[in-house]
Scaffold this motif. Structure first.
Motif, PDB file in Angstrom:
ATOM      1  N   GLN A 135     120.999 -27.105 -20.477  1.00 29.13           N
ATOM      2  CA  GLN A 135     119.289 -27.623 -20.256  1.00 29.13           C
ATOM      3  C   GLN A 135     119.450 -29.196 -21.440  1.00 29.13           C
ATOM      4  N   GLN A 136     121.067 -29.381 -21.826  1.00 25.77           N
ATOM      5  CA  GLN A 136     121.241 -30.760 -23.092  1.00 25.77           C
ATOM      6  C   GLN A 136     119.948 -30.021 -24.234  1.00 25.77           C
ATOM      7  N   LEU A 137     119.862 -29.214 -25.161  1.00 17.40           N
ATOM      8  CA  LEU A 137     118.590 -29.242 -25.995  1.00 17.40           C
ATOM      9  C   LEU A 137     119.333 -29.421 -27.370  1.00 17.40           C
ATOM     10  N   ARG A 138     118.803 -31.105 -27.782  1.00 14.14           N
ATOM     11  CA  ARG A 138     119.548 -31.038 -29.116  1.00 14.14           C
ATOM     12  C   ARG A 138     118.439 -31.485 -30.431  1.00 14.14           C
ATOM     13  N   PRO A 139     118.948 -31.201 -31.423  1.00 12.90           N
ATOM     14  CA  PRO A 139     117.533 -31.842 -32.448  1.00 12.90           C
ATOM     15  C   PRO A 139     116.972 -33.271 -32.126  1.00 12.90           C
ATOM     16  N   LYS A 140     115.673 -32.608 -32.277  1.00 10.82           N
ATOM     17  CA  LYS A 140     114.605 -34.527 -31.729  1.00 10.82           C
ATOM     18  C   LYS A 140     114.785 -34.621 -33.171  1.00 10.82           C
ATOM     19  N   THR A 141     113.400 -34.029 -33.879  1.00 16.20           N
ATOM     20  CA  THR A 141     112.404 -34.497 -34.136  1.00 16.20           C
ATOM     21  C   THR A 141     112.329 -33.479 -35.936  1.00 16.20           C
ATOM     22  N   LEU A 142     111.732 -33.509 -37.184  1.00 16.90           N
ATOM     23  CA  LEU A 142     111.604 -33.376 -38.169  1.00 16.90           C
ATOM     24  C   LEU A 142     110.246 -33.392 -37.988  1.00 16.90           C
ATOM     25  N   VAL A 143     109.482 -32.029 -38.192  1.00 14.95           N
ATOM     26  CA  VAL A 143     107.841 -32.461 -39.523  1.00 14.95           C
ATOM     27  C   VAL A 143     107.856 -30.974 -40.048  1.00 14.95           C
ATOM     28  N   ASP A 144     107.081 -32.168 -41.430  1.00 16.26           N
ATOM     29  CA  ASP A 144     106.462 -30.960 -42.467  1.00 16.26           C
ATOM     30  C   ASP A 144     105.186 -31.167 -42.686  1.00 16.26           C
ATOM     31  N   TYR A 145     105.130 -30.095 -43.417  1.00 18.16           N
ATOM     32  CA  TYR A 145     103.257 -29.761 -43.627  1.00 18.16           C
ATOM     33  C   TYR A 145     103.595 -28.867 -44.621  1.00 18.16           C
ATOM     34  N   VAL A 146     102.184 -28.651 -45.177  1.00 15.85           N
ATOM     35  CA  VAL A 146     102.045 -27.578 -46.316  1.00 15.85           C
ATOM     36  C   VAL A 146     101.451 -26.298 -45.125  1.00 15.85           C
ATOM     37  N   ARG A 147     101.093 -24.979 -45.925  1.00 13.67           N
ATOM     38  CA  ARG A 147     100.128 -24.014 -45.397  1.00 13.67           C
ATOM     39  C   ARG A 147      99.851 -22.835 -46.183  1.00 13.67           C
ATOM     40  N   GLU A 148      98.416 -22.638 -45.786  1.00 11.61           N
ATOM     41  CA  GLU A 148      98.036 -21.687 -47.152  1.00 11.61           C
ATOM     42  C   GLU A 148      98.261 -19.885 -46.006  1.00 11.61           C
ATOM     43  N   PRO A 149      98.991 -19.199 -46.173  1.00 16.76           N
ATOM     44  CA  PRO A 149      98.215 -18.335 -45.195  1.00 16.76           C
ATOM     45  C   PRO A 149      97.767 -17.098 -45.887  1.00 16.76           C
ATOM     46  N   TYR A 150      96.913 -16.148 -44.869  1.00 19.88           N
ATOM     47  CA  TYR A 150      96.266 -15.013 -45.416  1.00 19.88           C
ATOM     48  C   TYR A 150      96.680 -13.862 -44.420  1.00 19.88           C
ATOM     49  N   ILE A 151      96.398 -12.594 -44.653  1.00 20.00           N
ATOM     50  CA  ILE A 151      97.046 -10.880 -43.696  1.00 20.00           C
ATOM     51  C   ILE A 151      95.551 -11.115 -43.755  1.00 20.00           C
ATOM     52  N   TYR A 152      95.394 -10.339 -42.792  1.00 21.53           N
ATOM     53  CA  TYR A 152      94.197  -9.200 -42.767  1.00 21.53           C
ATOM     54  C   TYR A 152      94.777  -7.806 -41.928  1.00 21.53           C
ATOM     55  N   GLU A 153      94.949  -6.902 -42.081  1.00 17.98           N
ATOM     56  CA  GLU A 153      95.543  -6.283 -41.662  1.00 17.98           C
ATOM     57  C   GLU A 153      95.441  -5.734 -40.873  1.00 17.98           C
ATOM     58  N   PRO A 154      93.719  -4.620 -40.866  1.00 21.78           N
ATOM     59  CA  PRO A 154      93.065  -4.164 -39.373  1.00 21.78           C
ATOM     60  C   PRO A 154      93.636  -5.376 -37.988  1.00 21.78           C
ATOM     61  N   GLY A 155      93.871  -5.246 -37.402  1.00 28.83           N
ATOM     62  CA  GLY A 155      94.450  -6.027 -35.610  1.00 28.83           C
ATOM     63  C   GLY A 155      95.295  -6.633 -36.327  1.00 28.83           C
ATOM     64  N   ASN A 156      96.244  -6.533 -37.561  1.00 31.92           N
ATOM     65  CA  ASN A 156      97.277  -6.951 -37.697  1.00 31.92           C
ATOM     66  C   ASN A 156      97.032  -8.901 -37.353  1.00 31.92           C
ATOM     67  N   VAL A 157      95.705  -9.399 -38.597  1.00 27.05           N
ATOM     68  CA  VAL A 157      95.325 -10.412 -38.131  1.00 27.05           C
ATOM     69  C   VAL A 157      96.264 -11.039 -39.237  1.00 27.05           C
ATOM     70  N   ARG A 158      97.000 -12.636 -38.599  1.00 25.87           N
ATOM     71  CA  ARG A 158      97.364 -13.729 -40.256  1.00 25.87           C
ATOM     72  C   ARG A 158      96.517 -14.895 -39.403  1.00 25.87           C
ATOM     73  N   ILE A 159      96.201 -15.577 -40.601  1.00 24.31           N
ATOM     74  CA  ILE A 159      95.301 -16.870 -40.575  1.00 24.31           C
ATOM     75  C   ILE A 159      95.857 -17.446 -41.408  1.00 24.31           C
ATOM     76  N   THR A 160      96.291 -18.043 -41.119  1.00 24.08           N
ATOM     77  CA  THR A 160      97.316 -20.029 -41.592  1.00 24.08           C
ATOM     78  C   THR A 160      96.210 -21.251 -41.258  1.00 24.08           C
ATOM     79  N   ILE A 161      96.012 -21.580 -42.641  1.00 23.78           N
ATOM     80  CA  ILE A 161      95.207 -23.685 -42.881  1.00 23.78           C
ATOM     81  C   ILE A 161      96.617 -24.406 -43.176  1.00 23.78           C
ATOM     82  N   ASP A 162      96.838 -25.056 -41.972  1.00 21.15           N
ATOM     83  CA  ASP A 162      98.055 -26.195 -42.056  1.00 21.15           C
ATOM     84  C   ASP A 162      97.644 -27.405 -42.421  1.00 21.15           C
ATOM     85  N   SER A 163      98.074 -28.219 -43.780  1.00 19.30           N
ATOM     86  CA  SER A 163      97.417 -29.866 -43.806  1.00 19.30           C
ATOM     87  C   SER A 163      98.900 -30.427 -44.309  1.00 19.30           C
TER      88      SER A 163
END
Length: 228
Positions: A135-163
């Motif tokens: 497919q000729q995949l190659r590295p294309k671009t960089l992305v940086d960000y800050v993540r604030e993650p939370y876990i809620y165990e019932p339902g295996n829920v993962r909540i993240t806030i990215d900025s």
């Protein structure tokens, strides 16, 4: 390799007032991700792959039902834990596979030194090897960000806030800590993501309504590609 675990995903583009209100509610019902440390946040740098026809980008823009993308990422400038990830969607559900990489292996992939990958015992590395060839995949671009993650165990829920989402433009310098980066928008978007298994508990559903904000298809990779 086995079938990947398929999960539901909800995304909202929220404002700062939404973020403050959501954060206040989450601290009473969810647990901070222990990987986030004392600050409750961590920095992520990702290097995304694509090909000459922008396969991954166009599949996202066109809303292709079954799609995938590859990336290499690490956290908080810690080069002792680097992962190759394949993220995809199947019939609206998302999945992710990952494999550990060393800094040296990353450098070889970025430079196009690929022969060692076909001798790997990791199926994901072998898959990337073949797709970088046919497919000729190659590295294309960089992305940086800050993540604030939370876990809620019932339902295996993962909540993240990215900025603080920024792009390294067309740079492939994954390990350059001094690399100049640029905001992907004039305003700083805040992206709420909620991932869960078979059901989303009502208590989580209620707090993410945020005045009935509509789901978004925001893609950090697609936003970064606006710049090239």
């Amino acid at each position: 390799m086995g079938e990947p675990k398929l999960r539901h995903e909800i995304k909202h583009n929220i404002n700062y007032s939404d973020y403050i209100a959501l954060r206040q509610k989450l601290k009473y019902i969810a647990k901070p991700d222990p990987n986030a440390g004392n600050s409750g946040k961590y920095r992520i740098r990702s290097l995304y792959f694509d090909n000459y026809s922008n396969k991954a980008l166009m599949e996202k823009i066109n809303g292709i039902n079954n799609r995938e993308k590859f990336r290499i990422r690490y956290y908080n400038d810690d080069l002792a834990f680097i992962r190759l990830e394949k993220k995809g969607k199947v019939n609206g559900l998302c999945f992710k596979r990952s494999a550990r990489l060393t800094e040296s292996q990353c450098s070889m992939i970025i430079s196009g030194d690929l022969d060692w990958m076909k001798r790997s015992t990791d199926p994901l590395l072998i898959e990337l090897y073949f797709k970088m060839n046919y497919q000729q995949l190659r590295p294309k671009t960089l992305v940086d960000y800050v993540r604030e993650p939370y876990i809620y165990e019932p339902g295996n829920v993962r909540i993240t806030i990215d900025s603080e989402i920024k792009t390294g433009l067309s740079s492939k310098e994954l390990f350059d800590r001094e690399l100049p980066t640029l905001k992907t928008r004039d305003s700083d978007p805040i992206i709420l993501e909620v991932k869960y298994d078979e059901f989303l508990p009502n208590i989580i559903r209620d707090i993410i309504q945020l005045d009935n904000r509509r789901n978004t298809a925001f893609s950090k990779y697609a936003q970064a590609r606006v710049f090239g």
